[in-house]
Write an enzyme that holds these catalytic residues in place. Structure first.
Site, PDB file in Angstrom:
ATOM      1  N   GLU A 113      -0.570   7.093   0.074  1.00 21.42           N
ATOM      2  CA  GLU A 113      -0.918   6.849  -1.243  1.00 21.42           C
ATOM      3  C   GLU A 113      -1.739   7.821  -2.091  1.00 21.42           C
ATOM      4  O   GLU A 113      -2.549   8.463  -1.465  1.00 21.42           O
ATOM      5  CB  GLU A 113      -1.813   5.510  -1.388  1.00 21.42           C
ATOM      6  CG  GLU A 113      -1.388   4.093  -0.697  1.00 21.42           C
ATOM      7  CD  GLU A 113      -0.215   3.489  -1.241  1.00 21.42           C
ATOM      8  OE1 GLU A 113      -0.534   3.386  -2.448  1.00 21.42           O
ATOM      9  OE2 GLU A 113       0.652   3.079  -0.727  1.00 21.42           O
ATOM     10  N   GLY A 169      10.429  -1.488   4.221  1.00 26.43           N
ATOM     11  CA  GLY A 169      10.307  -0.300   3.169  1.00 26.43           C
ATOM     12  C   GLY A 169      11.094   0.707   3.317  1.00 26.43           C
ATOM     13  O   GLY A 169      12.040   0.925   4.240  1.00 26.43           O
ATOM     14  N   SER A 170      10.864   1.975   2.546  1.00 24.13           N
ATOM     15  CA  SER A 170      11.282   3.309   2.609  1.00 24.13           C
ATOM     16  C   SER A 170      10.901   4.081   4.066  1.00 24.13           C
ATOM     17  O   SER A 170      11.428   4.919   4.530  1.00 24.13           O
ATOM     18  CB  SER A 170      11.569   3.947   1.674  1.00 24.13           C
ATOM     19  OG  SER A 170      10.534   4.043   0.868  1.00 24.13           O
ATOM     20  N   ASP A 186       4.835   0.974   4.561  1.00 21.43           N
ATOM     21  CA  ASP A 186       3.122   0.899   5.107  1.00 21.43           C
ATOM     22  C   ASP A 186       2.337   1.028   4.241  1.00 21.43           C
ATOM     23  O   ASP A 186       1.000   0.575   4.321  1.00 21.43           O
ATOM     24  CB  ASP A 186       3.211   2.374   5.666  1.00 21.43           C
ATOM     25  CG  ASP A 186       3.999   2.651   6.687  1.00 21.43           C
ATOM     26  OD1 ASP A 186       4.150   1.962   7.792  1.00 21.43           O
ATOM     27  OD2 ASP A 186       4.696   3.876   6.801  1.00 21.43           O
ATOM     28  N   GLY A 187       2.751   0.485   2.806  1.00 16.72           N
ATOM     29  CA  GLY A 187       1.604   0.323   1.586  1.00 16.72           C
ATOM     30  C   GLY A 187       0.684  -1.053   1.907  1.00 16.72           C
ATOM     31  O   GLY A 187      -0.175  -1.028   1.753  1.00 16.72           O
TER      32      GLY A 187
HETATM   33  N1  LIG Z   1       5.115  -7.691  -6.450  1.00 11.89           N
HETATM   34  C1  LIG Z   1       4.615  -6.356  -6.696  1.00 11.89           C
HETATM   35  N2  LIG Z   1       4.861  -5.630  -7.691  1.00 11.89           N
HETATM   36  C2  LIG Z   1       4.766  -4.223  -7.593  1.00 11.89           C
HETATM   37  N3  LIG Z   1       4.224  -3.583  -6.586  1.00 11.89           N
HETATM   38  C3  LIG Z   1       3.855  -4.276  -5.836  1.00 11.89           C
HETATM   39  C4  LIG Z   1       4.297  -5.688  -5.419  1.00 11.89           C
HETATM   40  N4  LIG Z   1       3.542  -6.160  -4.324  1.00 11.89           N
HETATM   41  C5  LIG Z   1       3.193  -5.049  -3.500  1.00 11.89           C
HETATM   42  N5  LIG Z   1       3.163  -4.229  -4.379  1.00 11.89           N
HETATM   43  C6  LIG Z   1       2.756  -2.629  -4.196  1.00 11.89           C
HETATM   44  O1  LIG Z   1       4.054  -1.866  -3.593  1.00 11.89           O
HETATM   45  C7  LIG Z   1       3.472  -0.698  -2.953  1.00 11.89           C
HETATM   46  C8  LIG Z   1       4.305  -0.486  -1.806  1.00 11.89           C
HETATM   47  O2  LIG Z   1       4.210  -1.181  -0.749  1.00 11.89           O
HETATM   48  P1  LIG Z   1       5.011  -0.854   0.611  1.00 11.89           P
HETATM   49  O3  LIG Z   1       4.083  -1.708   1.603  1.00 11.89           O
HETATM   50  O4  LIG Z   1       6.325  -1.804   0.578  1.00 11.89           O
HETATM   51  O5  LIG Z   1       5.193   0.464   1.067  1.00 11.89           O
HETATM   52  P2  LIG Z   1       6.011   1.566   0.862  1.00 11.89           P
HETATM   53  O6  LIG Z   1       6.452   2.290   1.961  1.00 11.89           O
HETATM   54  O7  LIG Z   1       5.322   2.584  -0.122  1.00 11.89           O
HETATM   55  O8  LIG Z   1       7.080   0.982   0.034  1.00 11.89           O
HETATM   56  P3  LIG Z   1       8.749   1.831  -0.318  1.00 11.89           P
HETATM   57  O9  LIG Z   1       9.542   1.226   0.524  1.00 11.89           O
HETATM   58  O10 LIG Z   1       8.626   0.894  -1.711  1.00 11.89           O
HETATM   59  O11 LIG Z   1       8.189   3.327  -0.258  1.00 11.89           O
HETATM   60  C9  LIG Z   1       2.191  -1.030  -2.505  1.00 11.89           C
HETATM   61  O12 LIG Z   1       1.377  -0.300  -2.821  1.00 11.89           O
HETATM   62  C10 LIG Z   1       1.875  -2.555  -3.126  1.00 11.89           C
HETATM   63  O13 LIG Z   1       0.499  -2.515  -3.585  1.00 11.89           O
END
Ligand SMILES: Nc1ncnc2c1ncn2[C@@H]1O[C@H](COP(=O)(O)OP(=O)(O)OP(=O)(O)O)[C@@H](O)[C@H]1O
Length: 518
Positions: free
Chosen positions: A487, A239-240, A208-209
């Site tokens: 976040e 994502g997770s 969702d990030g």
């Molecule tokens: N290449 C990258 N390297 C490091 N961080 C990144 C990169 N691309 C995106 N991000 C960051 O990764 C974070 C997690 O994004 P994501 O949309 O996958 O959500 P999430 O659900 O929080 O992920 P996760 O599955 O890791 O918990 C976002 O805050 C984003 O800014």
């Protein structure tokens, strides 16, 4: 045999077609069935394309593990929902569709049949009908900006994109501009600078990030209001935490979510302005202070536990009966559960078009005048910022026994966790749940189970309200946890207000989330 009799005998005959045909000419029936080759025909049924092909019997007697709706040995019913495209190529009619490989996976597949040149016009008309039924009000050939976060979840987003997502988008003739994000925050920049006339959708292969970043990038533009209306922000779950996909696609399977996006209907989404310090950001999912924020954000060191980490953090804090005292002022819209249920049911049967689901035109509310703003940027704030004096009629109330302050804009907060059962995409309200931190431990555990089994809303200790805005001022000293869309933000006062239908997503129904509801 009469057509009416055929309709009852044969489940694959479209009853509407049979009714229309009865006593009139036979044009519809002729048009809906297309003979192809010597031993095959294609029929537009009620909700499926019926493929009758003698070759099936010889080729495949297994009905693909029983995954297709039942037919006979030489028929196959492909739901219109699964049809991705149809066209003529040379002397062949080609139909691309999403074929179930298991209960949670679909793969692009193709049917090809020769056709006679002299029937070109008939076939052409038939294809138009097939695509009309397959897409309904969903836009065809979507122009997609796809963002892939290679670090999402367990780091498989790129692999899943190539395996599960891209082949379906190609089969549906979507245009694709894929970009891997290189650093945190890049999706904000991409959305801020993109040519919104060149795309219909921004799809994030992520958790969702990334959608959070995309909404906030669009919000930074001079033409924010137009960009947020025109561009549909969607999530292809890698994502997770994939709450957005559960709410709108009803799944966390990449391939099923891709199919839901291909067939998705543009749906206005309420977005929430959060002001904190000197910043203004947009939230699309949730805000939390207290046990939920802490269980999520303070357990990053327990990532190895996967989804269990949240439950573990939650139980530890429940056991400790943690309190998070705050002063809170709330602009309440609906404050009792029977009225919330009634509101939910009314909205469920409301099918007004998307254009009627944005802004506060129809809301009889004293603050409505400032709701839409006059320019192309973000709407002005009806209730000012957290730094302004409290709006008229708002009153800061001490919540000294607060255990959980959780405000949601969507229903699912994770798989199997429908925390906000009354949440609606564009009713113009946030759903606010407050729970005291000193309730008996057994009650708290029952509540936790209630989130999973759908009893949560009705539980006595769950204080559930529909609200338009609030200000919250944490009182504990030191560093605590506040989560906006998952976040972490500074542990400082913030204010929230909702903008009805400011954003746009794609949903299956066009107006509801995929959660069971009330
Ligand atoms: N290449 C990258 N390297 C490091 N961080 C990144 C990169 N691309 C995106 N991000 C960051 O990764 C974070 C997690 O994004 P994501 O949309 O996958 O959500 P999430 O659900 O929080 O992920 P996760 O599955 O890791 O918990 C976002 O805050 C984003 O800014």
């Amino acid at each position: 045999m009469t057509t009416a009799a055929m309709a009852t005998d044969n489940p694959f005959v479209d009853p509407i077609a049979s009714f229309e045909e009865h006593g009139r000419d036979h044009s519809f029936a002729v048009d809906s069935t297309l003979p192809v080759g010597k031993n095959a025909s294609l029929t537009l049924g009620t909700d499926s394309l019926i493929v009758l092909d003698e070759a099936f019997e010889k080729r495949d007697r297994t009905n693909c593990c029983g995954l297709w709706p039942s037919g006979t040995a030489n028929t196959r019913a492909i739901p219109f929902y699964n049809i991705l495209w149809a066209e003529l190529q040379d002397d062949e009619l080609r139909i691309d569709y999403a074929s179930p490989a298991s209960k949670t996976v679909v793969r692009a597949a193709t049917l090809k049949y020769p056709f006679e040149r002299q029937t070109l016009e008939v076939v052409h008309k038939w294809i138009i009908k097939l695509l009309d039924r397959s897409y309904g009000e969903s836009q065809r050939i979507k122009r997609m900006k796809v963002l892939v976060n290679p670090h999402s979840g367990k780091g498989s987003a790129e692999k899943w994109y190539h395996r599960d997502v891209e082949p379906l988008l190609i089969a549906a003739r979507c245009t694709i501009d894929m970009q891997k994000t290189k650093y945190s925050g890049e999706a904000v920049e991409i959305a801020e600078k993109m040519d919104i006339e060149a795309f219909d959708v921004v799809a994030s292969c992520s958790g969702d990030g990334l959608p959070y970043e995309v909404f906030n990038g669009l919000a930074k533009r001079a033409d924010a209001k137009k960009a947020l209306t025109k561009i549909a922000v969607v999530n292809l779950p890698c994502g997770s935490g994939n709450a957005m996909s559960w709410n709108l696609n009803g799944t966390d399977s990449n391939s099923l979510a891709t199919l839901a996006v291909i067939k998705g209907i543009p749906t206005p989404l309420d977005l929430i302005s959060i002001t904190q310090g000197e910043t203004r950001t947009l939230s699309f999912l949730s805000q939390s202070v207290g046990i939920v924020a802490e269980s999520d954000l303070a357990t990053e060191n327990l990532r190895w536990m996967g989804g269990q980490r949240f439950t573990y953090g939650f139980l530890v804090r429940l056991w400790e009966k943690a309190l998070y005292p705050c002063d809170i002022a709330i602009k309440v819209a609906i404050d009792d559960k029977p009225s919330i249920k009634e509101h939910y049911r009314r909205e469920k049967s409301n099918h007004e078009p998307a254009s009627e689901r944005r802004g506060y035109r129809n809301l009889l509310d004293d603050d409505a005048s400032a709701s839409s703003g006059n320019d192309d940027g973000l709407p002005s704030l009806r209730y000012g910022t957290v730094n302004d004096k409290l709006p008229e009629g708002w009153e800061l109330v001490p919540y000294d026994r607060l255990g959980n302050f959780y405000c949601g804009n969507m229903a699912y907060m994770a798989a199997d966790s429908v925390f906000f059962q009354a949440a609606l995409p564009n009713d113009g309200y946030m759903d606010l749940v407050c729970i005291n931190g000193d309730i008996p431990r057994t009650t708290a555990i029952k509540m936790m189970l209630g989130v999973e089994n759908g009893n949560f809303f009705d539980m006595p200790g769950v204080w559930y309200r529909k609200v338009l805005g609030y200000r919250i001022i944490p009182k504990s000293k030191g560093d605590g946890y506040i989560s906006i869309d998952g976040e972490r933000v500074p542990f400082q006062p913030f204010q929230a207000e909702v903008h009805k239908g400011l954003g746009t997503v794609l949903s299956k129904s066009g107006h509801m989330y995929e959660a069971p509801g009330l």
